[in-house]
Design a protein around this motif. Structure first.
Motif, mmCIF file in Angstrom:
data_model
loop_
_atom_site.group_PDB
_atom_site.id
_atom_site.type_symbol
_atom_site.label_atom_id
_atom_site.label_comp_id
_atom_site.label_asym_id
_atom_site.label_seq_id
_atom_site.Cartn_x
_atom_site.Cartn_y
_atom_site.Cartn_z
ATOM 1 N N PRO A 1 85.207 16.296 58.663
ATOM 2 C CA PRO A 1 83.816 16.762 59.003
ATOM 3 C C PRO A 1 83.152 17.115 57.528
ATOM 4 C CG PRO A 1 85.188 17.653 60.607
ATOM 5 C CD PRO A 1 86.095 17.375 59.667
ATOM 6 N N TYR A 2 83.475 17.418 56.786
ATOM 7 C CA TYR A 2 82.954 17.716 55.455
ATOM 8 C C TYR A 2 83.143 16.665 54.252
ATOM 9 C CZ TYR A 2 82.873 22.258 57.579
ATOM 10 O OH TYR A 2 82.616 23.282 58.410
ATOM 11 N N LEU A 3 83.529 15.404 54.766
ATOM 12 C CA LEU A 3 83.533 14.375 53.794
ATOM 13 C C LEU A 3 82.560 13.436 54.400
ATOM 14 C CD1 LEU A 3 86.208 15.619 53.235
ATOM 15 C CD2 LEU A 3 87.008 13.435 52.971
ATOM 16 N N LEU A 4 81.719 12.547 53.358
ATOM 17 C CA LEU A 4 80.884 11.450 53.808
ATOM 18 C C LEU A 4 81.716 10.169 54.196
ATOM 19 C CD1 LEU A 4 78.215 12.002 51.266
ATOM 20 C CD2 LEU A 4 77.972 12.612 53.457
ATOM 21 N N ASP A 5 81.068 9.160 54.533
ATOM 22 C CA ASP A 5 81.805 7.953 55.014
ATOM 23 C C ASP A 5 82.486 7.262 53.694
ATOM 24 O OD1 ASP A 5 80.978 8.349 57.513
ATOM 25 O OD2 ASP A 5 79.585 6.946 57.504
ATOM 26 N N ASP A 6 81.874 7.633 52.527
ATOM 27 C CA ASP A 6 82.602 6.888 51.291
ATOM 28 C C ASP A 6 83.414 7.613 50.996
ATOM 29 O OD1 ASP A 6 81.008 8.992 50.269
ATOM 30 O OD2 ASP A 6 79.898 7.767 48.797
ATOM 31 N N GLY A 7 83.790 8.849 51.493
ATOM 32 C CA GLY A 7 84.905 9.743 50.994
ATOM 33 C C GLY A 7 84.487 10.855 49.792
ATOM 34 N N ALA A 8 83.226 11.112 49.829
ATOM 35 C CA ALA A 8 82.741 12.018 48.579
ATOM 36 C C ALA A 8 82.345 13.314 49.694
ATOM 37 C CB ALA A 8 81.383 11.629 48.257
ATOM 38 N N LEU A 9 82.196 14.441 48.973
ATOM 39 C CA LEU A 9 82.042 15.535 49.677
ATOM 40 C C LEU A 9 80.796 15.725 50.294
ATOM 41 C CD1 LEU A 9 82.823 18.733 50.029
ATOM 42 C CD2 LEU A 9 81.620 19.155 47.947
ATOM 43 N N ASP A 10 80.450 16.082 51.579
ATOM 44 C CA ASP A 10 79.362 16.217 52.073
ATOM 45 C C ASP A 10 78.560 17.424 51.791
ATOM 46 O OD1 ASP A 10 77.211 16.830 53.890
ATOM 47 O OD2 ASP A 10 78.111 15.780 55.639
ATOM 48 N N ARG A 11 77.923 17.514 50.705
ATOM 49 C CA ARG A 11 77.443 18.676 50.143
ATOM 50 C C ARG A 11 76.498 19.797 50.987
ATOM 51 N NH1 ARG A 11 78.026 15.034 46.577
ATOM 52 N NH2 ARG A 11 79.379 15.568 44.363
ATOM 53 N N ILE A 12 75.854 19.039 51.818
ATOM 54 C CA ILE A 12 75.046 19.770 53.010
ATOM 55 C C ILE A 12 75.982 20.467 53.815
ATOM 56 C CG2 ILE A 12 73.164 19.537 54.580
ATOM 57 C CD1 ILE A 12 72.365 17.291 53.219
ATOM 58 N N LYS A 13 76.853 19.991 54.374
ATOM 59 C CA LYS A 13 77.551 20.733 55.350
ATOM 60 C C LYS A 13 78.613 21.729 54.864
ATOM 61 C CE LYS A 13 78.177 17.107 58.883
ATOM 62 N NZ LYS A 13 79.212 16.423 59.788
ATOM 63 N N MET A 14 79.024 21.478 53.435
ATOM 64 C CA MET A 14 79.642 22.363 52.528
ATOM 65 C C MET A 14 78.954 23.447 52.319
ATOM 66 S SD MET A 14 82.725 23.134 51.779
ATOM 67 C CE MET A 14 83.737 21.484 51.949
#
Length: 215
Positions: free
Chosen positions: A63-76
């Motif tokens: 859940p804390y990763l974007l579809d491309d595998g990067a960190l989802d900074r907003i959720k984190m």
């Protein structure tokens, strides 16, 4: 992080969110400083395939990763501001990598002096002993909020929550050796930067006359 070999002056640049740290750092770089930006290093650690991503995925889950595998900074960001334990777990992953990246960049420095951009320099408590001087970028808090809302599309409450997690403006100013005021009068920045650049060059010249074994 150890000092690199030779008499190279270390400056720490810090400031609250929205104060204009990157703008000022770019101006110092244009004058000949080597700038090591810990925010940029952290970002590089959390892009798709970045060196922190496997540990972050294992610790926090998909859940804390974007579809491309990067960190989802907003959720984190939302998680670490609501859960101190999560913040500590994330820091345990990122901070050693950021320190190693900063050290690598510092060792390759070719500028007249080193300037480390560290947003949470005062808060960390781990940087001051590595630095000859601390430079704080300052602006009114209302201006910080307006800038970040315009830049990042955040709500006012979100920006205030981030600011609340940082040291207060008076504490930051008290910890600084030097201060640059960035109150949206952009033309006023250049003379402040140039004056401090001259100071740092003068200090660096004095250090260059000291045998490195005495530093």
């Amino acid at each position: 992080m150890d000092q690199p070999q030779g008499p190279l002056l270390h400056i720490g640049l810090t400031g609250g969110i929205g104060c204009g740290k990157s703008t000022v750092a770019d101006m110092f770089a244009a004058l000949g400083a080597t700038v090591v930006d810990t925010d940029l290093i952290a970002h590089a650690m959390t892009i798709p395939g970045g060196p922190a991503m496997a540990a972050i995925a294992a610790q926090f889950g998909a859940p804390y990763l974007l579809d491309d595998g990067a960190l989802d900074r907003i959720k984190m960001r939302a998680l670490v501001f609501s859960d101190p334990g999560a913040k500590l777990r994330l820091e345990a992953i990122l901070h050693p990598l950021i320190r190693a990246g900063a050290e690598q960049e510092a060792q390759a420095a070719t500028g007249a002096y080193l300037m480390f951009v560290v947003p949470l320099l005062i808060e960390s408590g781990n940087w001051r002993h590595r630095l000859a001087r601390v430079l704080a970028i300052d602006c009114p808090e209302a201006l910080q909020i307006a800038r970040v809302m315009a830049r990042n599309g955040m709500q006012e409450a979100q920006v205030k929550a981030i600011m609340a997690a940082q040291v207060t403006r008076p504490v930051r100013l008290a910890a600084a050796d030097d201060v640059i005021t960035n109150d949206d009068k952009i033309t006023a920045l250049a003379p402040q930067v140039e004056a401090l650049h001259r100071l740092y060059m003068a200090i660096s010249a004095g250090m260059a006359r000291i045998p490195s074994e005495d530093l």
